[in-house]
Motif scaffolding. Structure first.
Motif, PDB file in Angstrom:
ATOM      1  N   UNK A 121       5.067 -61.492  69.532  1.00  0.00           N
ATOM      2  CA  UNK A 121       6.314 -62.187  69.874  1.00  0.00           C
ATOM      3  C   UNK A 121       7.471 -61.189  69.929  1.00  0.00           C
ATOM      4  N   UNK A 122       8.492 -61.549  70.702  1.00  0.00           N
ATOM      5  CA  UNK A 122       9.612 -60.636  70.951  1.00  0.00           C
ATOM      6  C   UNK A 122      10.281 -60.143  69.671  1.00  0.00           C
ATOM      7  N   UNK A 123      10.337 -61.016  68.655  1.00  0.00           N
ATOM      8  CA  UNK A 123      11.089 -60.686  67.432  1.00  0.00           C
ATOM      9  C   UNK A 123      10.461 -59.552  66.624  1.00  0.00           C
ATOM     10  N   UNK A 177       1.256 -46.537  74.857  1.00  0.00           N
ATOM     11  CA  UNK A 177       2.426 -45.816  74.386  1.00  0.00           C
ATOM     12  C   UNK A 177       3.690 -46.166  75.164  1.00  0.00           C
ATOM     13  N   UNK A 178       3.596 -46.241  76.482  1.00  0.00           N
ATOM     14  CA  UNK A 178       4.789 -46.536  77.278  1.00  0.00           C
ATOM     15  C   UNK A 178       5.373 -47.893  76.920  1.00  0.00           C
ATOM     16  N   UNK A 179       4.509 -48.855  76.603  1.00  0.00           N
ATOM     17  CA  UNK A 179       4.966 -50.193  76.217  1.00  0.00           C
ATOM     18  C   UNK A 179       5.561 -50.161  74.819  1.00  0.00           C
ATOM     19  N   UNK A 180       4.946 -49.425  73.907  1.00  0.00           N
ATOM     20  CA  UNK A 180       5.483 -49.304  72.552  1.00  0.00           C
ATOM     21  C   UNK A 180       6.876 -48.676  72.568  1.00  0.00           C
ATOM     22  N   UNK A 181       7.085 -47.673  73.388  1.00  0.00           N
ATOM     23  CA  UNK A 181       8.407 -47.057  73.513  1.00  0.00           C
ATOM     24  C   UNK A 181       9.433 -48.061  74.032  1.00  0.00           C
ATOM     25  N   UNK A 225       6.235 -53.618  65.486  1.00  0.00           N
ATOM     26  CA  UNK A 225       4.868 -53.166  65.788  1.00  0.00           C
ATOM     27  C   UNK A 225       4.879 -51.736  66.319  1.00  0.00           C
ATOM     28  N   UNK A 226       5.776 -51.457  67.264  1.00  0.00           N
ATOM     29  CA  UNK A 226       5.859 -50.112  67.836  1.00  0.00           C
ATOM     30  C   UNK A 226       6.131 -49.069  66.767  1.00  0.00           C
ATOM     31  N   UNK A 243      13.882 -52.193  73.009  1.00  0.00           N
ATOM     32  CA  UNK A 243      14.318 -53.572  73.232  1.00  0.00           C
ATOM     33  C   UNK A 243      14.521 -54.349  71.928  1.00  0.00           C
ATOM     34  N   UNK A 244      13.793 -53.995  70.889  1.00  0.00           N
ATOM     35  CA  UNK A 244      13.861 -54.726  69.623  1.00  0.00           C
ATOM     36  C   UNK A 244      14.188 -53.756  68.496  1.00  0.00           C
TER      37      UNK A 244
END
Length: 266
Positions: free
Chosen positions: A176-178, A220-224, A183-184, A229-230
Motif C-alpha cells: 500500500x502507498x503508505x 531497484x528502480x521502483x524502490x528508488x 519497504x524501500x 514518493x513516500x
C-alpha cells in the motif's frame, strides 16, 4: 524608462529567477536532511557519495550491534511497531490494521514476523543476523504475509482482497502507498548492512523480479521511486529510534537521510 518597460524588465527578471530555482530543485528531488547524529554517528559518512558512502555506512551500522534471537524478535516488534494510539496493539505492515500484541502466532488472523527482505533471497533463514534483524522484520497478518511470500517488490498485479491497496502477481508484490517508502528503505538498509562479512551473504538490490534464492531483491528502480514518493513519517522515525535505543543500537541511515538512496544508487 516608461512604467510599461520597467514592468516588462521586472517580469523578465522574475522569470529568469523562477527558471533558475526550478532547475536547481526538481519536483521529485528528495530534500537533503540533517539529523542530531550527523556530527557523531554519521560523521564518517557526511560528504561522501557512491561506493565510498555505502562503505562508510556499512562500517557505521555494523559496529557494536546487538543481535537478537528469533524468539526475541516477538517482544521487540511489540515495542517497535506499537500503535501510538493504543499501547496494547501493534500496527500490521501491509494491512495497516491495529491488532492486539498478544494475537501473534500462526492462525490465519494472527500476526507473525514478516521478513521484508525475503529470507530465501540469500538463504539466510531465521539465523541470528539478517534473519533476526528487526530493521526489516515487521508484524504482518499471517495470510497476507503468505500472499506476499518471497516475491520481489514491483508495481502491478491484482489487489489483495484481505489487504486493499496492496497488489500482487506471480512474481512481485506492491505494498500500500503508505508503506512503500518504508519497504524501500528496509530493503536498501539490508543491502548496506550485509556485504558478505561475518559469514553472512552479500545482499544486493537489482532491477529484476523473480530472483529466487539469489541474494538479490528487486526492483531497484521502483524502490528508488517509492523512497522519493513516500518519505519517512513519524511512525517510521520513531521505530528507527526505538531500535537504536533499546535493541540493536544501530540505525537505518535511509530513514535519517533518504537522499542517500540516490547518492548511492545513481
Amino acid at each position: 524608462m516608461t512604467s510599461v518597460t520597467r514592468w516588462k524588465s521586472l517580469a523578465l527578471l522574475a522569470g529568469v529567477v523562477t527558471v533558475a530555482v526550478t532547475a536547481q530543485t526538481p519536483a521529485t528531488a528528495v530534500p537533503t536532511s540533517t539529523t542530531a547524529y550527523d556530527d557523531t554517528y554519521y560523521k564518517d559518512a557526511i560528504g561522501k557519495t557512491g561506493e565510498p558512502l555505502k562503505d562508510a555506512l556499512n562500517q557505521i551500522i555494523s559496529k557494536d550491534v546487538s543481535k537478537l534471537s528469533y524468539d526475541e524478535v516477538w517482544d521487540a516488534l511489540k515495542k517497535t511497531d506499537e500503535d501510538p494510539d493504543n499501547s496494547a496493539n501493534v500496527i500490521l505492515l501491509y494491512t495497516g490494521r491495529s491488532q492486539s500484541k498478544n494475537s501473534n502466532g500462526g492462525n490465519a488472523d494472527d500476526w507473525n514476523r514478516e521478513h521484508v527482505w525475503a529470507k530465501s533471497h540469500g538463504d539466510f533463514g531465521t539465523s541470528t543476523g539478517p534473519g533476526t534483524d528487526i530493521h526489516h522484520l515487521r508484524p504482518a497478518d499471517v495470510s497476507v504475509n503468505s500472499t506476499r511470500g518471497n516475491k520481489d517488490f514491483d508495481e502491478g498485479g491484482s489487489e489483495v482482497g484481505e489487504a486493499p491497496g496492496n497488489r500482487t502477481d506471480d512474481d512481485s508484490f506492491e505494498p500500500r502507498d503508505q508503506v512503500k517508502g518504508d519497504v524501500a528503505r528496509m530493503i536498501l538498509y539490508m543491502s548496506v548492512r550485509y556485504e558478505g562479512g561475518e559469514g553472512y551473504p552479500d545482499l544486493e538490490p537489482n532491477d529484476k523480479v523473480d530472483n529466487g534464492s539469489q541474494p538479490s531483491m528487486g526492483r531497484l528502480s521502483v524502490l528508488k521511486k517509492w523512497n522519493d514518493e513516500d518519505p519517512p513519517d513519524a511512525f517510521e522515525k520513531k521505530r528507527n529510534q526505538v531500535i537504536y535505543d533499546d535493541f540493536q543500537h544501530n540505525r537505518n541511515p535511509f530513514i535519517d537521510h533518504p537522499e542517500w538512496v540516490a547518492d548511492i544508487w545513481k
